[in-house]
Design a protein around this motif. Structure first.
Motif, PDB file in Angstrom:
ATOM      1  N   LEU A  32      26.939  -9.641  12.047  1.00 56.78           N
ATOM      2  CA  LEU A  32      27.973 -10.654  12.210  1.00 56.78           C
ATOM      3  C   LEU A  32      29.363 -10.103  11.921  1.00 56.78           C
ATOM      4  N   ASP A  33      30.340 -10.529  12.717  1.00 52.97           N
ATOM      5  CA  ASP A  33      31.722 -10.205  12.383  1.00 52.97           C
ATOM      6  C   ASP A  33      32.275 -11.324  11.506  1.00 52.97           C
ATOM      7  N   GLU A  34      33.529 -11.198  11.095  1.00 48.89           N
ATOM      8  CA  GLU A  34      34.075 -12.146  10.118  1.00 48.89           C
ATOM      9  C   GLU A  34      34.171 -13.566  10.658  1.00 48.89           C
ATOM     10  N   THR A  35      34.232 -13.731  11.981  1.00 47.98           N
ATOM     11  CA  THR A  35      34.306 -15.081  12.550  1.00 47.98           C
ATOM     12  C   THR A  35      32.995 -15.847  12.384  1.00 47.98           C
ATOM     13  N   LEU A  36      31.885 -15.108  12.162  1.00 49.19           N
ATOM     14  CA  LEU A  36      30.579 -15.750  11.987  1.00 49.19           C
ATOM     15  C   LEU A  36      30.132 -15.769  10.528  1.00 49.19           C
ATOM     16  N   ARG A  37      30.854 -15.065   9.676  1.00 46.10           N
ATOM     17  CA  ARG A  37      30.501 -15.068   8.253  1.00 46.10           C
ATOM     18  C   ARG A  37      31.295 -16.160   7.534  1.00 46.10           C
TER      19      ARG A  37
ATOM     20  N   LYS B 153      12.181 -10.999   5.301  1.00 49.59           N
ATOM     21  CA  LYS B 153      13.510 -11.072   4.716  1.00 49.59           C
ATOM     22  C   LYS B 153      14.583 -11.117   5.803  1.00 49.59           C
ATOM     23  N   VAL B 154      15.696 -11.811   5.505  1.00 52.08           N
ATOM     24  CA  VAL B 154      16.830 -11.895   6.423  1.00 52.08           C
ATOM     25  C   VAL B 154      18.030 -11.201   5.778  1.00 52.08           C
ATOM     26  N   ILE B 155      18.633 -10.295   6.528  1.00 57.29           N
ATOM     27  CA  ILE B 155      19.765  -9.510   6.010  1.00 57.29           C
ATOM     28  C   ILE B 155      20.962  -9.663   6.935  1.00 57.29           C
ATOM     29  N   VAL B 156      22.129  -9.901   6.340  1.00 56.75           N
ATOM     30  CA  VAL B 156      23.374  -9.968   7.112  1.00 56.75           C
ATOM     31  C   VAL B 156      24.051  -8.606   7.057  1.00 56.75           C
ATOM     32  N   GLU B 157      24.381  -8.080   8.234  1.00 57.07           N
ATOM     33  CA  GLU B 157      25.085  -6.804   8.329  1.00 57.07           C
ATOM     34  C   GLU B 157      26.499  -7.053   8.846  1.00 57.07           C
ATOM     35  N   SER B 158      27.484  -6.536   8.132  1.00 61.76           N
ATOM     36  CA  SER B 158      28.873  -6.678   8.549  1.00 61.76           C
ATOM     37  C   SER B 158      29.157  -5.766   9.734  1.00 61.76           C
ATOM     38  N   LYS B 159      29.704  -6.325  10.810  1.00 60.96           N
ATOM     39  CA  LYS B 159      30.032  -5.504  11.978  1.00 60.96           C
ATOM     40  C   LYS B 159      31.204  -4.559  11.693  1.00 60.96           C
ATOM     41  N   GLU B 160      32.045  -4.964  10.734  1.00 57.88           N
ATOM     42  CA  GLU B 160      33.234  -4.160  10.460  1.00 57.88           C
ATOM     43  C   GLU B 160      32.898  -2.876   9.707  1.00 57.88           C
ATOM     44  N   ASP B 161      32.134  -2.993   8.614  1.00 58.62           N
ATOM     45  CA  ASP B 161      31.864  -1.797   7.792  1.00 58.62           C
ATOM     46  C   ASP B 161      30.374  -1.489   7.637  1.00 58.62           C
ATOM     47  N   LEU B 162      29.500  -2.258   8.364  1.00 56.30           N
ATOM     48  CA  LEU B 162      28.038  -2.043   8.376  1.00 56.30           C
ATOM     49  C   LEU B 162      27.373  -2.233   7.013  1.00 56.30           C
ATOM     50  N   THR B 163      28.067  -2.847   6.061  1.00 61.38           N
ATOM     51  CA  THR B 163      27.430  -3.155   4.767  1.00 61.38           C
ATOM     52  C   THR B 163      26.400  -4.266   4.980  1.00 61.38           C
ATOM     53  N   LYS B 164      25.339  -4.244   4.171  1.00 63.63           N
ATOM     54  CA  LYS B 164      24.244  -5.207   4.320  1.00 63.63           C
ATOM     55  C   LYS B 164      24.107  -6.061   3.065  1.00 63.63           C
ATOM     56  N   LYS B 165      23.859  -7.345   3.279  1.00 64.88           N
ATOM     57  CA  LYS B 165      23.661  -8.264   2.164  1.00 64.88           C
ATOM     58  C   LYS B 165      22.478  -9.182   2.477  1.00 64.88           C
ATOM     59  N   PRO B 166      21.389  -9.071   1.698  1.00 62.00           N
ATOM     60  CA  PRO B 166      20.201  -9.888   1.992  1.00 62.00           C
ATOM     61  C   PRO B 166      20.334 -11.314   1.458  1.00 62.00           C
ATOM     62  N   PHE B 167      19.701 -12.245   2.162  1.00 57.98           N
ATOM     63  CA  PHE B 167      19.559 -13.592   1.625  1.00 57.98           C
ATOM     64  C   PHE B 167      18.497 -13.553   0.518  1.00 57.98           C
TER      65      PHE B 167
END
Length: 595
Positions: A527-532, A552-566
């Motif tokens: 997701l990019d910042e418009t969807l986060r 598990k569901v993980i959100v990956e930032s499109k900008e810097d590819l960092t990952k954050k799991p739910f």
């Protein structure tokens, strides 16, 4: 046209079975049971409502009126589709309905504040800006054909009038920015919109098919399968639907089957004309002879009563291997071993008869129609199924995947038949991410220009086979693909030259690995910042709650590819419906499954 034929055929079968006359054009269009069936998602074979996307839409909408069906058909198109969430929300909660301007309420009230029909566009410009009927129709056509120059001119006329007969919406006290918003909404909508009369005609046919499926499901499904006899994939799909409804599918029977699919109690008898190498003329001849002189008592009796020109080697073998002679007492392996001798004996008998060489003893032998069958074991299950697939195009008695079907369904996002449907019937676009599963039925290995191995394989599930392309980097890990394994393959759909869609493999896993306690997979939401946003997060959590599981569901930032799991409490079960909901919310490119 095919659907109208289905309706006509179903009505005829119903009249035969139940001795009642159905006036399909005068049924109750407010029948609660019909709407319950549509809302349940059991829409295979329902005109305009059987695609996976439309099925999901109907399950969420839960239509209760005929107007809902008309609107649903109109909305499920590019452009109007953007109004679907607003329409559903308005139906569920009338207090949520809003209008860009109060003057729109009278026009959009019955569609919960949404522009749904072309006629509404014409009503809006007439009421708000003073257009004539003829001028409003010209605007509708310009919007539909995306005539940019005409629309730019009409935008000014809609806002300010033409200085003559059209006064414009600003003269009516509508603020300029509101008028612009209304015009833009109409323009976006009208690109692909239906007129209401068109959608209503479709809705009538949709409702009629739903009515037949609600009250006469066996007859309806028999008529439906008769209409797709040349498509083994669609027959497989409808057979699966029958199983879910508790309808048995019986093999073709030389003494009961007709050319088309027929019914017996709560079962459907497979049509003889759907068997490979069994033509229409032979089918008609079989039914005609059976109706005139009674049932066939043996394969010998069948040969004696049928004209030799009708019973060629290929047609008889296909009838045997499809199970058409099973009810006569022998096994398929016995009939395959004996039919040539029986045919030769019958030919010799006929020749003697012609030459006047029959005596008292040969006449007695001719009257004995009992089969002399060799003592052979029946083919094993695997061989029986392979023969059925060869002559019917499908596995009828069972499927090699039957024991895995319930498990495999949890991991796939689509059935293979969906990759074989026409562009008109399928929503799968180029580049869409899918997960398919099945057994390996074919493999072709080639070398690239750099002398690396890649492969074209076919993966078959209960609905059919689909081609999968495995490029060198992935194939190097799976060179020895075992035909005894059940595979799960994830990748992107590729559509070229209007041929069947293929899948470009991204990952390959065996079902054995999936079921291993050590195996881990996750869903990645890129997701990019418009969807986060908080709003998107809340919608995601609502989706997760309806699909609880272990993935598990993980959100990956499109900008810097960092990952954050739910958190684990939001783990999900991967399913076709879940992936569809996520892709609808975030876009197909944002959703992937990684192992």
């Amino acid at each position: 046209l095919r659907t109208l034929t289905v309706i006509d055929t179903a009505v005829k079968i119903i009249e035969q079975n139940h001795h009642i006359k159905i006036d399909i054009d005068n049924i109750d269009y407010q029948d609660e049971r019909v709407y319950e069936l549509i809302a349940s998602g059991n829409t295979e074979g329902i005109f305009q409502l059987e695609s996976s996307g439309m099925t999901s839409f109907m399950k969420e909408l839960k239509p209760t009126t005929f107007e809902d069906i008309i609107a649903g058909i109109s909305l499920y198109r590019p452009g109007p589709m953007d109004f679907i969430p607003k329409y559903i929300e308005g139906k569920k909660d009338p207090l949520s309905i809003t209008y860009t301007h109060p003057s729109l309420e009278e026009i959009l009230d019955n569609t919960y504040g949404c522009i749904v029909y072309q006629e509404q566009v014409m009503q809006i410009v007439r009421k708000l800006a003073g257009y004539s009927l003829g001028r409003s129709d010209l605007l509708r056509r310009a919007m539909g054909k995306k005539k940019i120059e005409v629309m730019q001119k009409e935008r000014e006329v809609f806002l300010y009038g033409d200085g003559d007969k059209i006064h414009g919406c600003i003269a009516e006290g509508i603020p300029k920015e509101v008028g612009e918003k209304i015009f833009d909404d109409m323009a976006d909508f009208a690109k692909y919109a239906f007129n209401k009369s068109h959608a209503a005609a479709y809705a009538v046919v949709a409702y009629q098919t739903a009515y037949l499926k609600t009250y006469y499901k066996v007859e309806f499904m028999a008529a439906l399968m008769t209409s797709v006899m040349d498509s083994s994939g669609k027959i497989s799909l409808y057979i699966e639907s029958c199983k879910k409804m508790g309808i048995d599918i019986l093999p073709p029977d030389i003494n009961e089957a007709c050319g088309y699919f027929t019914t017996r109690d709560n079962a459907i008898i497979y049509g003889l004309a759907a068997i490979k190498n069994v033509g229409k003329s032979l089918t008609e001849r079989i039914v005609e002879e059976r109706n005139k002189n009674g049932k066939f008592t043996s394969l010998t009796n069948f040969y004696r009563r049928m004209d030799s020109k009708d019973t060629n080697k290929r047609s008889i073998e296909s009838l045997i291997l499809a199970g058409a002679f099973d009810s006569l007492g022998g096994t398929r392996s016995q009939y395959m071993a004996a039919y040539k001798l029986i045919a030769d004996g019958m030919q010799f008998s006929r020749k003697n008869n012609i030459e006047g060489q029959i005596d008292l003893f040969s006449s007695k032998e001719q009257m004995d129609d009992g089969d002399t069958l060799p003592h052979l074991k029946e083919y094993d299950t695997k061989q029986l199924l392979e023969y059925e697939k060869e002559v019917l195009g499908i596995y009828l008695s069972g499927h090699p995947l039957d024991k895995y079907a319930g498990i495999l369904d949890k991991y796939v996002s689509i059935k293979n038949i969906e990759l074989q449907l026409s562009e008109e019937d399928s929503e799968l676009g180029d580049g869409q991410y899918v997960a398919i599963g099945g057994i390996l039925v074919d493999k072709k290995v080639i070398y690239t220009k750099t002398n690396k191995k890649m492969a074209f394989i076919k993966i078959e599930d209960i609905t059919g086979a689909v081609e999968v392309i495995i490029f060198p980097n992935l194939f190097s890990k799976f060179e020895e693909l075992d035909e005894t394994q059940v595979f799960l393959i994830k990748g992107r759909v590729s559509v070229k030259d209007e041929k069947d869609r293929v899948v470009i493999a991204d990952t390959i896993t065996t079902l054995e690995t999936l079921l291993s306690p050590d195996f881990k997979e996750c869903i990645i939401l890129s997701l990019d910042e418009t969807l986060r946003t908080k709003e998107i997060r809340q919608k995601l959590l609502d989706i997760f709650k309806n699909h609880r599981g272990k993935t598990k569901v993980i959100v990956e930032s499109k900008e810097d590819l960092t990952k954050k799991p739910f958190p684990d409490r939001y783990n999900v079960t991967v399913s076709k419906e879940l992936i569809k909901q996520l892709e609808t919310l975030l876009g197909s490119d944002a959703v992937s499954i990684k192992s």
